[in-house]
Design an enzyme around this catalytic site. Structure first.
Site, PDB file in Angstrom:
ATOM      1  N   SER A  75       9.942 -36.152 -22.491  1.00 30.68           N
ATOM      2  CA  SER A  75       8.487 -36.322 -22.385  1.00 30.68           C
ATOM      3  C   SER A  75       7.846 -35.517 -21.272  1.00 30.68           C
ATOM      4  O   SER A  75       6.621 -35.557 -21.117  1.00 30.68           O
ATOM      5  CB  SER A  75       8.136 -37.800 -22.231  1.00 30.68           C
ATOM      6  OG  SER A  75       8.236 -38.469 -23.471  1.00 30.68           O
ATOM      7  N   LYS A  78       4.964 -33.324 -22.286  1.00 28.61           N
ATOM      8  CA  LYS A  78       3.551 -33.730 -22.284  1.00 28.61           C
ATOM      9  C   LYS A  78       2.783 -33.112 -21.118  1.00 28.61           C
ATOM     10  O   LYS A  78       1.546 -33.044 -21.174  1.00 28.61           O
ATOM     11  CB  LYS A  78       3.453 -35.257 -22.262  1.00 28.61           C
ATOM     12  CG  LYS A  78       4.001 -35.934 -23.514  1.00 28.61           C
ATOM     13  CD  LYS A  78       3.794 -37.434 -23.473  1.00 28.61           C
ATOM     14  CE  LYS A  78       4.344 -38.110 -24.722  1.00 28.61           C
ATOM     15  NZ  LYS A  78       5.804 -38.192 -24.728  1.00 28.61           N
ATOM     16  N   SER A 312       2.876 -42.218 -21.822  1.00 25.46           N
ATOM     17  CA  SER A 312       3.712 -41.276 -22.573  1.00 25.46           C
ATOM     18  C   SER A 312       3.551 -41.442 -24.074  1.00 25.46           C
ATOM     19  O   SER A 312       4.519 -41.573 -24.828  1.00 25.46           O
ATOM     20  CB  SER A 312       5.191 -41.434 -22.171  1.00 25.46           C
ATOM     21  OG  SER A 312       5.902 -40.248 -22.386  1.00 25.46           O
ATOM     22  N   LYS A 426       5.568 -37.278 -14.004  1.00 24.08           N
ATOM     23  CA  LYS A 426       5.803 -37.575 -15.419  1.00 24.08           C
ATOM     24  C   LYS A 426       7.286 -37.782 -15.637  1.00 24.08           C
ATOM     25  O   LYS A 426       8.114 -36.992 -15.172  1.00 24.08           O
ATOM     26  CB  LYS A 426       5.299 -36.421 -16.301  1.00 24.08           C
ATOM     27  CG  LYS A 426       5.460 -36.667 -17.793  1.00 24.08           C
ATOM     28  CD  LYS A 426       4.493 -37.725 -18.280  1.00 24.08           C
ATOM     29  CE  LYS A 426       4.869 -38.229 -19.673  1.00 24.08           C
ATOM     30  NZ  LYS A 426       6.007 -39.159 -19.631  1.00 24.08           N
TER      31      LYS A 426
END
Length: 594
Positions: A75, A78, A312, A426
């Site tokens: 992720s 992203k 997320s 993140k």
């Protein structure tokens, strides 16, 4: 290993702790040696590890290990998607859902067809479809003689990533992507429904939002513990719920056809507001001559960033990719190929070497996503110079903050350490993949481990904690301290989240000019949680204005705004219970909350 800045220890016996993991740094050890020691953990034997830490002010390398090696980002993908969307679409971009009609309107009767045209709005909840139907009723129309036509042509009709795992099809994290979609809840779980169960003889099982496009089969029985499994067969509209129920709870499951479900929600809402349709529901294209009856716009992209980055949200990431494709090639349905090409071009303007990476999707589910930690730190540093940084930075998870809409996927990590409240980063998790990239102090960092046999997120946390205990001095050197109390300089003030001012109100679907001046801004507080809550549905009791701050500090609801949909005592479990043998740290190995 390269070291561009000298590090020294200000106090002996520095302790770098992750809750549950006691590892004290030996007296006299420097930051570089500590990071080397963390990365020497036997769980990383045979794994691929890439690390890049850079001074934000100078760009100099603080610490690096394999920074140019291509790795799976999970992720962390992203970060690329979000930054590209801000450049291509702009913070004020809004998705739009429009109701148009053919024929004539007179005496409350629409003699023609009604068209529901979507542009991929991820925030079209049950309540917002109800509001759209109410707006139709306010025009005076009470009867439609023709059909309700669902138009999902704004994007192509490829619903799933080409290399997403087939076994993940029923899971909300890999739900179909459609221009005409809906959200199950205020977390914007798109193209999925909540399966709600509660104890009884037999247990009761219902769907939210309620829809006739999903066939529900309840095979649960009462028990002393909850062990509920929700499945949907490949290409099937039937959802089967099995297992034992002891208390109320919720699972998520994807739907087969989001456009059909969206149209069903809208049709039922029209009936609720006194508007009846004589014709059937069908799929089709809106004629160019069709006239607009009403429309509804999403919150601006600036307010969709927290669900994307803090929570997320996979579906939101893919909708942004296709939206970028539509803006880059007007008149052509948005798609993964056009959207990823647009994202890559935007990333190049941010200094990312796009020849060093590949993009297979927007969420990080694809195993064709390849990045380097050097390119991620390049992106993080470049973002600070963009006008949209004030939207980007508050949308990142905050280490150790237990509020899901502040801490996000880091809410349970690094609590009680120097990183808590200071690291904004993140996360990323797939089977065999852990990633953490973000900001702390005066550095940007990216740490990614691939091909691990077990989760190693605690090792990534230890690296972030070590960085939180380092500070750049007036001489340009970094000093490593034992605790936050020893840091001689106050940390820099965090960028303030804000509400869009009047100048932010760009027309829905209007792209942002990359690199141009951003609209006027005004700060609204120090806690980014309102960027999520403020973007949702005030009509359903969400907090806005002066009430936000108190609401943001409240810890009682199980999952923030989702508590609005659930009666007292209702236990919400996310994501859907995994099938036996699914890999990864989380029951869902692609897990959205990573």
């Amino acid at each position: 290993m390269r070291l561009a800045r000298a590090f020294a220890v200000a106090a002996l016996g520095a302790t770098l702790l992750v809750p549950g993991v006691a590892r004290a740094a030996p007296a006299g050890i420097g930051l570089t040696a500590e990071l080397d020691r963390v990365l020497a953990d036997p769980r990383l034997a045979g794994a691929t590890v890439a690390v890049d830490v850079r001074d934000e002010a100078t760009g100099a390398t603080v610490y690096a290990r394999n920074p140019g090696l291509r790795v799976l980002p999970a992720s962390n993908q992203k970060l690329l998607t979000g930054a590209a969307a801000l450049d291509v679409l702009g913070p004020a971009y809004r998705f739009r859902t429009t109701v148009r009609h053919t024929g004539t309107v007179g005496a409350g009767v629409l003699r023609g067809d009604l068209y529901l045209h979507g542009q991929g709005d991820p925030a079209m909840t049950y309540a917002r479809y109800d509001a759209l139907a109410a707006a139709v009723a306010r025009t005076g129309v009470t009867r439609v003689t023709g059909r309700l036509v669902a138009d999902d042509s704004w994007f192509d009709r490829v619903p799933l990533g080409l290399d997403w795992s087939w076994q993940d099809e029923p899971y909300a994290d890999t739900a179909p992507v459609s221009a005409l979609t809906f959200a199950a809840n205020d977390r914007y779980d798109t193209a999925a429904v909540e399966v709600r169960y509660r104890p009884g003889s037999p247990p009761a099982v219902t769907l939210f939002p309620p829809t006739s496009t999903v066939r529900l089969v309840n095979r649960t029985v009462s028990g002393t513990a909850d062990a509920v499994t929700v499945t949907r067969g490949h290409g099937s509209r039937t959802v089967v719920v099995t297992g034992t129920v002891a208390s109320a709870g919720t699972e998520l499951v994807s739907v087969l056809d989001p456009a059909s479900t969206a149209a069903d929600l809208f049709r039922v809402a029209l009936r609720r507001h006194g508007v009846t349709l004589s014709g059937r529901t069908a799929k089709g294209l809106t004629p160019p001559a069709a006239r607009t009856l009403t429309a509804q716009s999403s919150p601006p992209l600036s307010r969709l960033l927290p669900p994307l980055l803090k929570l997320s949200n996979n579906g939101l990431a893919e909708l942004l990719v296709k939206a970028m494709g539509r803006v880059a090639a007007p008149g052509v349905p948005g798609s993964w190929p056009t959207g990823l090409a647009a994202a890559s071009a935007a990333l190049a303007t941010l200094g990312v070497d796009t020849a060093a990476i590949t993009m297979g999707d927007g969420s990080g589910l694809s195993r064709r996503n390849w990045v380097t930690t050097r390119q991620l730190t390049t992106l993080l540093a470049a973002a600070r110079k963009r006008p949209w940084f004030r939207d980007w930075y508050p949308a990142l998870p905050v280490a150790g903050d237990p509020d899901p809409l502040v801490g996000g996927t880091l809410r349970d990590r690094m609590r009680g350490t120097a990183a808590a409240g200071n690291v904004r980063a993140k996360t990323g998790t797939l089977a065999g993949v852990n990633a953490l990239s973000g900001y702390v102090g005066g550095v940007v960092f990216s740490v990614i481990a691939n091909n691990t046999r077990a989760g190693v997120s605690d090792l990534l946390d230890r690296i972030a904690i070590a960085l939180a205990l380092a500070q750049r001095t007036e001489t340009g050197r970094y000093q490593h301290y034992r605790s936050e109390r020893d840091l001689p300089n106050a940390r820099p003030a965090l960028p303030q989240p804000r509400d869009p001012g009047p100048a932010d109100a760009a027309a829905p679907g209007t792209p942002h000019r990359a690199g141009g001046a951003d609209p006027a801004r005004r700060a609204t507080g120090t806690d980014p949680a309102h960027l999520v809550r403020g973007s949702l549905e005030p009509a359903r009791g969400l907090h806005t204005g002066a009430d936000r701050r108190a609401a943001e500090r409240r810890r009682d609801p199980p999952d923030g705004a989702d508590a609005l949909h659930h009666p007292p005592g209702h236990r919400r479990r996310l994501p859907v219970a995994a099938a036996p043998g699914r890999a990864g740290d989380h029951p869902q190995h692609h897990g959205r909350l990573r």
